[in-house]
Design a protein around this motif. Structure first.
Motif, PDB file in Angstrom:
ATOM      1  N   LEU A 290      -7.271   6.024   1.260  1.00 21.57           N
ATOM      2  CA  LEU A 290      -8.228   5.591   0.234  1.00 21.57           C
ATOM      3  C   LEU A 290      -8.021   4.123  -0.106  1.00 21.57           C
ATOM      4  CD1 LEU A 290     -10.482   6.308  -1.770  1.00 21.57           C
ATOM      5  CD2 LEU A 290      -8.713   7.002  -3.402  1.00 21.57           C
ATOM      6  N   LYS A 291      -6.786   3.699  -0.231  1.00 19.78           N
ATOM      7  CA  LYS A 291      -6.498   2.294  -0.525  1.00 19.78           C
ATOM      8  C   LYS A 291      -6.928   1.400   0.637  1.00 19.78           C
ATOM      9  CE  LYS A 291      -2.682   3.007  -3.781  1.00 19.78           C
ATOM     10  NZ  LYS A 291      -3.362   2.293  -4.889  1.00 19.78           N
TER      11      LYS A 291
ATOM     12  N   ILE B  27      -3.924   9.084  -0.185  1.00 21.52           N
ATOM     13  CA  ILE B  27      -3.982   7.921  -1.081  1.00 21.52           C
ATOM     14  C   ILE B  27      -3.911   6.630  -0.276  1.00 21.52           C
ATOM     15  CG2 ILE B  27      -2.807   6.706  -2.958  1.00 21.52           C
ATOM     16  CD1 ILE B  27      -1.910   9.422  -4.007  1.00 21.52           C
ATOM     17  N   THR B  28      -3.086   6.616   0.758  1.00 19.84           N
ATOM     18  CA  THR B  28      -2.981   5.435   1.619  1.00 19.84           C
ATOM     19  C   THR B  28      -4.316   5.132   2.288  1.00 19.84           C
ATOM     20  OG1 THR B  28      -0.632   5.833   2.052  1.00 19.84           O
ATOM     21  CG2 THR B  28      -1.819   4.454   3.635  1.00 19.84           C
TER      22      THR B  28
ATOM     23  N   GLU C 104       2.628   1.686  -3.377  1.00 17.13           N
ATOM     24  CA  GLU C 104       1.701   2.150  -4.409  1.00 17.13           C
ATOM     25  C   GLU C 104       1.315   3.611  -4.189  1.00 17.13           C
ATOM     26  OE1 GLU C 104      -1.545  -0.545  -4.275  1.00 17.13           O
ATOM     27  OE2 GLU C 104      -0.501  -2.153  -5.348  1.00 17.13           O
ATOM     28  N   SER C 105       1.162   4.023  -2.934  1.00 17.16           N
ATOM     29  CA  SER C 105       0.814   5.409  -2.624  1.00 17.16           C
ATOM     30  C   SER C 105       1.944   6.352  -3.017  1.00 17.16           C
ATOM     31  CB  SER C 105       0.497   5.555  -1.133  1.00 17.16           C
ATOM     32  OG  SER C 105      -0.622   4.770  -0.776  1.00 17.16           O
TER      33      SER C 105
ATOM     34  N   GLU D 136      -7.133   6.889  -9.103  1.00 22.84           N
ATOM     35  CA  GLU D 136      -7.538   5.494  -8.945  1.00 22.84           C
ATOM     36  C   GLU D 136      -8.295   4.993 -10.168  1.00 22.84           C
ATOM     37  OE1 GLU D 136      -9.394   3.327  -5.139  1.00 22.84           O
ATOM     38  OE2 GLU D 136     -10.813   4.632  -6.158  1.00 22.84           O
TER      39      GLU D 136
ATOM     40  N   ALA E 231       2.041   6.628  -6.741  1.00 20.69           N
ATOM     41  CA  ALA E 231       0.943   7.454  -7.258  1.00 20.69           C
ATOM     42  C   ALA E 231       1.252   8.937  -7.099  1.00 20.69           C
ATOM     43  CB  ALA E 231      -0.355   7.099  -6.538  1.00 20.69           C
TER      44      ALA E 231
ATOM     45  N   TYR F  40      -9.331   2.083   2.743  1.00 18.00           N
ATOM     46  CA  TYR F  40     -10.799   2.069   2.687  1.00 18.00           C
ATOM     47  C   TYR F  40     -11.302   1.077   1.648  1.00 18.00           C
ATOM     48  CZ  TYR F  40     -15.411   3.717   1.179  1.00 18.00           C
ATOM     49  OH  TYR F  40     -16.724   3.788   0.790  1.00 18.00           O
ATOM     50  N   ARG F  41     -10.654   1.011   0.508  1.00 16.92           N
ATOM     51  CA  ARG F  41     -11.067   0.067  -0.546  1.00 16.92           C
ATOM     52  C   ARG F  41     -10.948  -1.375  -0.063  1.00 16.92           C
ATOM     53  NH1 ARG F  41     -14.056   3.458  -3.032  1.00 16.92           N
ATOM     54  NH2 ARG F  41     -13.019   4.912  -4.463  1.00 16.92           N
ATOM     55  N   ILE F  42      -9.938  -1.650   0.749  1.00 17.75           N
ATOM     56  CA  ILE F  42      -9.754  -3.005   1.286  1.00 17.75           C
ATOM     57  C   ILE F  42     -10.854  -3.333   2.290  1.00 17.75           C
ATOM     58  CG2 ILE F  42      -8.241  -4.455   2.714  1.00 17.75           C
ATOM     59  CD1 ILE F  42      -5.879  -2.988   1.405  1.00 17.75           C
TER      60      ILE F  42
ATOM     61  N   ILE G  19       0.835  -1.204   0.000  1.00 19.44           N
ATOM     62  CA  ILE G  19       0.000   0.000   0.000  1.00 19.44           C
ATOM     63  C   ILE G  19       0.868   1.251   0.000  1.00 19.44           C
ATOM     64  CG2 ILE G  19      -1.633   1.372   1.351  1.00 19.44           C
ATOM     65  CD1 ILE G  19      -2.955  -1.150   2.263  1.00 19.44           C
TER      66      ILE G  19
END
Length: 235
Positions: A218-219, A215-216, A9-10, A88, A13, A221-223, A6
């Motif tokens: 948000l990622k 961004i971290t 990737e953050s 995203e 990004a 939250y998606r999980i 994570i």
């Protein structure tokens, strides 16, 4: 869950979409300008030998600046979230379009900001630990508001439930981001000794941190999203 992935990737990004740091920088510049206008012009006239008078003069203005900073940072955070969502979805992000998206949700963002501020103020009055818990419990509130069509109170409750139900993972992320924020704050204090170069560097570093943290989150939250307990009006 691999936090390392994570974070990587953050960072990647942010590197590829460096414009995402601008909302925080713009908000900070506005606060700096407001501070110089509200306080700067009167510093020379303050009588340092009269502590009570100094407090009476400075305290209300510091309160105004603190309130302005809080709400501007909340708004810039939401703009950054909107930009992160665009990234995203593999779309080009820009501050203008993301700001328009935030304006459409301002009726939810401001009430949530006020509610969190009330809880945070109450927590600070009860010493630091309750305030930290407020930050932890409502860490995903603005992420949820920018992603879902729900009320501010429901977004806060959903953030609380998500953090509580995923406590072990959430606390690791919270302490990591908190530690990183403290580190950035210390570096910014040191940079402040370098005058204009220090100010510019501090703004850039703060923008980088907020973009990375957003961004971290948000990622994260998606999980958690598939496992979140849905909230309805009957809850």
């Amino acid at each position: 869950m691999e936090f390392g992935m994570i974070f990587f990737e953050s960072l990647n990004a942010v590197r590829k979409n460096i414009v995402i740091i601008t909302p925080t920088i713009i908000a900070s510049i506005i606060v700096l300008i407001a501070t110089s206008i509200i306080i700067g012009s009167d510093l020379a006239t303050i009588d340092e030998t009269n502590l009570e008078k100094t407090i009476l003069v400075v305290a209300p203005r510091l309160f105004m600046i603190s309130a302005l900073n809080y709400f501007l940072q909340a708004l810039s955070h939401c703009v950054t979230i909107a930009m992160a969502i665009e990234i995203e979805n593999n779309r080009m992000c820009n501050v203008f379009d993301s700001s328009l998206t935030v304006l459409k949700r301002i009726g939810r963002i401001l009430p949530a900001s006020i509610l969190i501020l009330i809880f945070l103020t109450a927590g600070l009055m009860l010493l630091i630990l309750p305030a930290l818990y407020v930050c932890f419990a409502f860490m995903l509130t603005f992420i949820i508001i920018m992603n879902e069509d729900i009320t501010p109170a429901m977004a806060m409750m959903k953030s609380y439930r998500a953090m509580k139900d995923n406590y072990s993972r959430s606390i690791v992320l919270f302490f990591f981001l908190s530690s990183l924020w403290i580190t950035v704050s210390i570096i910014n204090l040191l940079l402040g000794q370098l005058h204009y170069f220090g100010v510019i560097s501090s703004l850039f570093l703060s923008g980088l941190f907020m973009a990375f943290a957003t961004i971290t989150l948000l990622k994260f939250y998606r999980i958690l999203e598939p496992n979140n307990i849905p909230l309805s009006s009957n809850d």
